[in-house]
Design a protein around this motif. Structure first.
Motif, PDB file in Angstrom:
ATOM      1  N   ALA A  55       2.511  13.557   1.475  1.00  0.00           N
ATOM      2  CA  ALA A  55       1.114  13.984   1.357  1.00  0.00           C
ATOM      3  C   ALA A  55       0.997  15.498   1.492  1.00  0.00           C
ATOM      4  O   ALA A  55       0.250  16.149   0.751  1.00  0.00           O
ATOM      5  CB  ALA A  55       0.268  13.283   2.421  1.00  0.00           C
TER       6      ALA A  55
ATOM      7  N   LEU B 246       5.656   9.236   4.302  1.00  0.00           N
ATOM      8  CA  LEU B 246       4.327   9.273   3.694  1.00  0.00           C
ATOM      9  C   LEU B 246       3.582  10.563   4.042  1.00  0.00           C
ATOM     10  O   LEU B 246       2.957  11.184   3.177  1.00  0.00           O
ATOM     11  CB  LEU B 246       3.515   8.057   4.149  1.00  0.00           C
TER      12      LEU B 246
ATOM     13  N   ALA C  62      -2.167   5.320   3.217  1.00  0.00           N
ATOM     14  CA  ALA C  62      -1.076   4.374   3.443  1.00  0.00           C
ATOM     15  C   ALA C  62      -0.400   4.614   4.786  1.00  0.00           C
ATOM     16  O   ALA C  62      -0.012   3.664   5.481  1.00  0.00           O
ATOM     17  CB  ALA C  62      -0.058   4.464   2.306  1.00  0.00           C
TER      18      ALA C  62
ATOM     19  N   LEU D  75      -3.525  12.094  -5.097  1.00  0.00           N
ATOM     20  CA  LEU D  75      -2.247  11.468  -4.737  1.00  0.00           C
ATOM     21  C   LEU D  75      -1.911  11.719  -3.265  1.00  0.00           C
ATOM     22  O   LEU D  75      -1.381  10.829  -2.585  1.00  0.00           O
ATOM     23  CB  LEU D  75      -1.137  12.002  -5.640  1.00  0.00           C
ATOM     24  N   SER D  76      -2.216  12.906  -2.765  1.00  0.00           N
ATOM     25  CA  SER D  76      -1.998  13.205  -1.352  1.00  0.00           C
ATOM     26  C   SER D  76      -2.854  12.302  -0.469  1.00  0.00           C
ATOM     27  O   SER D  76      -2.376  11.777   0.549  1.00  0.00           O
ATOM     28  CB  SER D  76      -2.313  14.674  -1.084  1.00  0.00           C
TER      29      SER D  76
ATOM     30  N   PHE E 227      -3.945   9.319  -1.162  1.00  0.00           N
ATOM     31  CA  PHE E 227      -3.379   7.970  -1.195  1.00  0.00           C
ATOM     32  C   PHE E 227      -2.285   7.821  -0.130  1.00  0.00           C
ATOM     33  O   PHE E 227      -2.212   6.814   0.582  1.00  0.00           O
ATOM     34  CB  PHE E 227      -2.791   7.670  -2.573  1.00  0.00           C
ATOM     35  N   CYS E 228      -1.415   8.820  -0.031  1.00  0.00           N
ATOM     36  CA  CYS E 228      -0.303   8.756   0.929  1.00  0.00           C
ATOM     37  C   CYS E 228      -0.808   8.778   2.369  1.00  0.00           C
ATOM     38  O   CYS E 228      -0.278   8.068   3.239  1.00  0.00           O
ATOM     39  CB  CYS E 228       0.671   9.914   0.697  1.00  0.00           C
TER      40      CYS E 228
ATOM     41  N   GLY F 245       0.264   0.556  -8.478  1.00  0.00           N
ATOM     42  CA  GLY F 245      -0.017   1.963  -8.233  1.00  0.00           C
ATOM     43  C   GLY F 245       0.015   2.764  -9.527  1.00  0.00           C
ATOM     44  O   GLY F 245      -0.804   3.671  -9.736  1.00  0.00           O
TER      45      GLY F 245
ATOM     46  N   SER G 106       0.989   3.856  -3.158  1.00  0.00           N
ATOM     47  CA  SER G 106       0.537   5.244  -3.017  1.00  0.00           C
ATOM     48  C   SER G 106       1.530   6.214  -3.649  1.00  0.00           C
ATOM     49  O   SER G 106       1.132   7.188  -4.299  1.00  0.00           O
ATOM     50  CB  SER G 106       0.333   5.585  -1.533  1.00  0.00           C
TER      51      SER G 106
ATOM     52  N   ALA H 230       0.826  -1.208   0.000  1.00  0.00           N
ATOM     53  CA  ALA H 230       0.000   0.000   0.000  1.00  0.00           C
ATOM     54  C   ALA H 230       0.862   1.260   0.000  1.00  0.00           C
ATOM     55  O   ALA H 230       0.573   2.231  -0.720  1.00  0.00           O
ATOM     56  CB  ALA H 230      -0.930  -0.007   1.216  1.00  0.00           C
TER      57      ALA H 230
END
Length: 425
Positions: A105, A101, A204, A197-198, A200-201, A173, A40, A36
């Motif tokens: 983000a 991460l 994770a 995308l932020s 996703f981080c 990803g 991300s 994950a």
């Protein structure tokens, strides 16, 4: 005063063995967290290049400018990886992964606020490149820290499969990014691209905070042969550098297809968006399957270094064939590029497992940092090399050169297979 009875509940509780906090199956949870986390970040570094044609128009960039901007994220990863690897070995993978991460983000959220075209205002290429560089610097922490976590929880004989599954997060990803980001960029602009995308981080990071912990024992540590070598830093070993360099050679065809196949198929072959997306999905989804297959095969049969050499030869030959097919129908050319890209995505799990094994469990973060430095250094150079070649030649020459670089992995990969085991567990 009476002595406590031996069979009293308190005494029996003190004598009872302590139940481990995490059972053996928790290693699969850790692997899932690693996947994950990697996915991300990979949605950004392999999904953003697919927005290349839209980015070129939205930010008023040349093809070389697109290459420079997209290459900046890889440069950021390359210059930070060894430091992240050293910090991972010192402070632990959980702490480094969470820091990386969450900071990534934040950087992407700031891009959504400050680095998007708005009305007649367009951010400069310099600002966009610096923002991408920062994302790369911060996100580079994910690679070594998630890899070290997997190496800690899995023993050799399982690591090839485990690390290959983790490495499928790159094309997985990327596939999510390929499906989602071009559509978002084309229809809604780049602000939602960066915000997604932020998010996703952040997701994770939440998973890592909840489930990523160090195993109670180092049962997954490397065998004695690898532990004895770990006294020598991976940064001082020629064989480790050779494998890291071979991995860089294989990055050129991988990034060449992922970054420029969309532009080539659009500009030269006049392919539809559906053909472009399908080509890159085959590259990434097929590459993910090939990574798992190569990892499992080397777990059962050994010779991870031989597999790296074979992948270099196969991907190089197919891309040279793609160059020769330049005048063929679009679907034929797209198929050749998809196969070449698929093969160029197949080596990651095997090479990453081998270089971490060579270094030993205690220095796996440093070794993976070196591996990622060379890989992402090549990823930075690829978007600069291809426009340079295009200015002086043609697309067939580009694919021939990229294929020839892949062939160099054959003599570069170290041949001594002593550290590779084929134990089945």
């Amino acid at each position: 005063m009476s002595s406590p009875r031996l069979n009293s509940p308190d005494m029996l509780g003190a004598l009872a063995p302590v139940k481990p906090r995490f059972g053996p199956r928790h290693r699969w949870v850790v692997l899932g967290v690693g996947v994950a986390a990697q996915a991300s970040f990979s949605a950004a570094i392999t999904g953003l290049p697919v927005t290349g044609p839209t980015m070129r128009a939205a930010y008023h960039l040349s093809t070389a400018g697109v290459g420079f901007v997209l290459g900046s994220i890889y440069l950021g990863i390359a210059v930070s990886e060894i430091v992240w690897g050293l910090w991972t070995d010192r402070f632990g993978e959980r702490k480094i992964l969470l820091i990386g991460l969450l900071s990534t983000a934040l950087a992407l959220a700031l891009m959504a606020a400050l680095v998007v075209p708005h009305g007649s205002s367009t951010p400069s290429i310099g600002l966009l490149a610096v923002a991408m560089l920062l994302v790369g610097v911060l996100g580079g922490s994910v690679n070594g820290s998630s890899g070290r976590a997997v190496m800690s929880w899995f023993r050799d004989g399982q690591r090839g499969l485990a690390m290959s599954i983790r490495q499928t997060a790159m094309p997985a990803g990327g596939s999510i990014g390929t499906l989602l980001l071009p559509w978002l960029a084309r229809n809604h602009g780049f602000r939602p691209v960066y915000l997604v995308l932020s998010a996703f981080c952040v997701a994770a990071a939440a998973a890592a905070w909840r489930w990523l912990h160090q195993p109670e024992s180092m049962a997954g540590a490397a065998p004695k042969a690898a532990r004895s070598e770990s006294a020598v830093s991976p940064l001082r070993r020629k064989d480790v550098w050779r494998l890291a360099t071979a991995s860089a050679m294989l990055t050129f065809p991988q990034l060449g297809v992922l970054t420029f196949a969309a532009i080539y198929l659009t500009d030269v072959k006049h392919a539809s968006l559906a053909v472009v997306v399908a080509t890159l999905l085959v590259t990434q989804v097929g590459g993910a399957a090939a990574r798992i297959g190569s990892g499992r095969y080397t777990d059962l049969h050994g010779n991870r270094r031989g597999m790296v050499r074979a992948i270099g030869v196969a991907s190089g030959i197919v891309l040279i064939i793609a160059a020769l097919l330049n005048g063929a129908p679009t679907l034929v050319v797209a198929t050749a590029l998809a196969i070449g890209g698929l093969l160029a995505n197949a080596w990651h799990g095997v090479a990453y497992t081998e270089i971490a094994y060579m270094a030993g469990a205690e220095r796996a973060g440093t070794a993976l940092g070196l591996e990622n430095t060379t890989v992402f250094g090549a990823a930075f150079l690829t978007p600069l090399l291809i426009p340079f070649l295009l200015d002086r030649s043609s697309w067939p020459v580009v694919w021939v050169v990229i294929g020839a670089i892949a062939l160099l992995a054959l003599p570069t990969t170290p041949r001594n297979p002593a550290a590779v085991t084929s134990t089945q567990n």
